[in-house]
Write an enzyme that holds these catalytic residues in place. Structure first.
Site, mmCIF file in Angstrom:
data_model
loop_
_atom_site.group_PDB
_atom_site.id
_atom_site.type_symbol
_atom_site.label_atom_id
_atom_site.label_comp_id
_atom_site.label_asym_id
_atom_site.label_seq_id
_atom_site.Cartn_x
_atom_site.Cartn_y
_atom_site.Cartn_z
ATOM 1 N N HIS A 55 10.822 -0.397 65.667
ATOM 2 C CA HIS A 55 10.097 0.394 64.360
ATOM 3 C C HIS A 55 8.713 0.655 65.012
ATOM 4 O O HIS A 55 8.191 1.816 64.606
ATOM 5 C CB HIS A 55 10.314 -0.426 63.388
ATOM 6 C CG HIS A 55 11.543 -0.608 62.766
ATOM 7 N ND1 HIS A 55 12.096 -2.026 62.154
ATOM 8 C CD2 HIS A 55 12.661 0.234 62.386
ATOM 9 C CE1 HIS A 55 13.232 -1.815 61.814
ATOM 10 N NE2 HIS A 55 13.761 -0.743 61.964
ATOM 11 N N LYS A 105 22.360 -2.755 51.128
ATOM 12 C CA LYS A 105 22.409 -3.706 52.271
ATOM 13 C C LYS A 105 22.126 -5.145 51.999
ATOM 14 O O LYS A 105 22.021 -5.857 52.971
ATOM 15 C CB LYS A 105 21.277 -3.040 53.327
ATOM 16 C CG LYS A 105 21.945 -1.787 54.002
ATOM 17 C CD LYS A 105 20.759 -1.745 55.214
ATOM 18 C CE LYS A 105 21.314 -0.465 56.120
ATOM 19 N NZ LYS A 105 20.500 -0.206 57.318
ATOM 20 N N ARG A 158 18.262 5.635 68.473
ATOM 21 C CA ARG A 158 18.468 4.848 69.511
ATOM 22 C C ARG A 158 19.466 5.516 70.492
ATOM 23 O O ARG A 158 19.236 5.540 71.697
ATOM 24 C CB ARG A 158 18.805 3.240 69.038
ATOM 25 C CG ARG A 158 17.584 2.606 68.517
ATOM 26 C CD ARG A 158 18.189 1.484 67.814
ATOM 27 N NE ARG A 158 18.483 1.866 66.580
ATOM 28 C CZ ARG A 158 19.015 1.273 65.428
ATOM 29 N NH1 ARG A 158 18.862 0.183 65.566
ATOM 30 N NH2 ARG A 158 19.337 1.984 64.594
ATOM 31 N N SER A 174 17.459 -4.477 63.444
ATOM 32 C CA SER A 174 17.152 -5.720 62.649
ATOM 33 C C SER A 174 18.259 -6.377 62.410
ATOM 34 O O SER A 174 18.046 -8.066 62.510
ATOM 35 C CB SER A 174 16.643 -5.012 61.102
ATOM 36 O OG SER A 174 15.556 -4.119 61.246
HETATM 37 P P1 ADP Z 1 17.882 2.475 57.499
HETATM 38 O O1 ADP Z 1 18.418 1.332 56.893
HETATM 39 O O2 ADP Z 1 16.996 3.471 56.860
HETATM 40 O O3 ADP Z 1 18.483 2.735 58.702
HETATM 41 P P2 ADP Z 1 16.264 0.844 59.470
HETATM 42 O O4 ADP Z 1 15.144 -0.124 59.142
HETATM 43 O O5 ADP Z 1 17.608 0.087 60.125
HETATM 44 O O6 ADP Z 1 16.638 1.528 58.168
HETATM 45 O O7 ADP Z 1 15.678 1.755 60.598
HETATM 46 C C1 ADP Z 1 14.766 2.792 60.174
HETATM 47 C C2 ADP Z 1 14.617 3.836 61.233
HETATM 48 O O8 ADP Z 1 14.150 3.316 62.345
HETATM 49 C C3 ADP Z 1 16.089 4.543 61.475
HETATM 50 O O9 ADP Z 1 15.798 5.912 61.717
HETATM 51 C C4 ADP Z 1 16.362 3.840 62.781
HETATM 52 O O10 ADP Z 1 17.319 4.777 63.672
HETATM 53 C C5 ADP Z 1 14.940 3.723 63.527
HETATM 54 N N1 ADP Z 1 15.194 2.624 64.369
HETATM 55 C C6 ADP Z 1 15.630 1.189 64.188
HETATM 56 N N2 ADP Z 1 15.477 0.346 65.369
HETATM 57 C C7 ADP Z 1 14.835 1.317 66.199
HETATM 58 C C8 ADP Z 1 14.513 1.089 67.616
HETATM 59 N N3 ADP Z 1 14.815 0.019 68.447
HETATM 60 N N4 ADP Z 1 14.089 2.178 68.130
HETATM 61 C C9 ADP Z 1 13.911 3.359 67.567
HETATM 62 N N5 ADP Z 1 14.287 3.648 66.241
HETATM 63 C C10 ADP Z 1 14.828 2.527 65.499
#
Ligand code: ADP
Length: 163
Positions: free
Chosen positions: A17, A41, A90, A128
């Site tokens: 992130h 979630k 990803r 996460s």
């Molecule tokens: P959500 O529940 O909205 O998917 P997340 O916190 O899981 O929220 O992810 C927020 C954003 O960050 C999403 O667009 C996800 O694809 C992106 N993201 C999560 N992990 C990574 C990573 N390792 N590299 C790049 N983008 C990521």
């Protein structure tokens, strides 16, 4: 003023992130990290804990602000006075979801565009969920999350174990 919103659950924030936030901050005058309450979630961290964590780990990145929101992302984006949603990609598995979300948002809010940023290779596997899984088994997580987040995650699992 070119302003973008990076929305997500951030439960907890990872180095993946943070990489997207840093790179987005170079492309826009302001990036608002939008922390979604996301009761669907059942997040491990409360909304206040997630906002606090993001504020702490982004405090040295100029042009980044953190805020929480609930409801439709496009409404939050408009309320911020932004025209762009940033999301991270990803793997192929992200693609279908992100495309569907971006296309839906495009239909309901034609004034807002989604930009998908491709993850840096070193974070491509990181989520996460994986961090929580490792932490719940007592594995080291320092490589995957910023130091402040690592502390908070360890504290959280200690609290859970003591209950
Ligand atoms: P959500 O529940 O909205 O998917 P997340 O916190 O899981 O929220 O992810 C927020 C954003 O960050 C999403 O667009 C996800 O694809 C992106 N993201 C999560 N992990 C990574 C990573 N390792 N590299 C790049 N983008 C990521």
């Amino acid at each position: 003023m070119r302003r973008a919103v990076y929305p997500g659950t951030f439960d907890p924030v990872t180095n993946g992130h943070l990489d997207i936030i840093r790179r987005a901050a170079q492309q826009f005058d302001e990036v608002v990290v939008g922390v979604l309450c996301n009761s669907k979630k059942s997040p491990l961290f409360s909304i206040d804990e997630r906002v606090r964590m993001l504020q702490e780990v982004t405090k040295d990145i100029p042009g980044v602000r953190v805020d929480s929101f609930d409801g439709m992302t496009v409404n939050f984006v408009r309320a911020c006075g932004a025209g762009v949603i940033i999301r991270g990609l990803r793997a192929v598995t992200d693609f279908e979801n992100e495309l569907q979300m971006a296309q839906t948002n495009r239909v309901i809010a034609p004034d807002i565009d989604t930009m998908l940023m491709v993850t840096s290779l070193e974070y491509a596997y990181l989520s996460s969920t994986i961090v929580k899984e490792l932490a719940s088994h007592g594995e080291a997580i320092e490589r995957f999350v910023p130091p402040y987040a690592a502390e908070k995650i360890k504290e959280k699992y200690k609290e859970i174990i003591q209950k």
